[in-house]
Design a protein around this motif. Sequence first.
Motif: not given
Length: 142
Positions: A40-47
């Motif tokens: 989830g953190v990765r998916m919400r990351s800009i890059l």
Amino acid sequence: SVLMINYTMKVALKLFLGIDNDYEAQIIAKYFIELNELCGVRMRSILALPLIVPTQLNRKISFARKQLKLKIIYLINISRQDKGLLFTLRDQLQLAPDTICDQIMTFIFAGYETTAASLTFSFYLLARHPEWQERIRRTDSN
């Protein structure tokens, strides 16, 4: 709710592998929750760089996935080979153990959170409406 997630994992392990063990279900649930939060953190990351790029987050995701996969493979190896849905399919479709592991991860990842959330909300609604609890009790006793 963590309780419902643990229960969902217990049912999934029983269904797929024929394993009925609360402790193992809790461990699998813990790994899935951790991996789900990291993704989830990765998916919400800009890059979000590809997982092969060794960023701190990507390393954590890879480690969590590896731990989960090792645990599931362990459970496959200790499970009763004559029980569980995937072992029946394995014999019919000639599935390799890695394929069984990948299928279990896919099934559980796709459905555990939704199932746990649905159960939690159902119990919430029942708690708010005691008249329905009583109707269920009467229906269950008949």
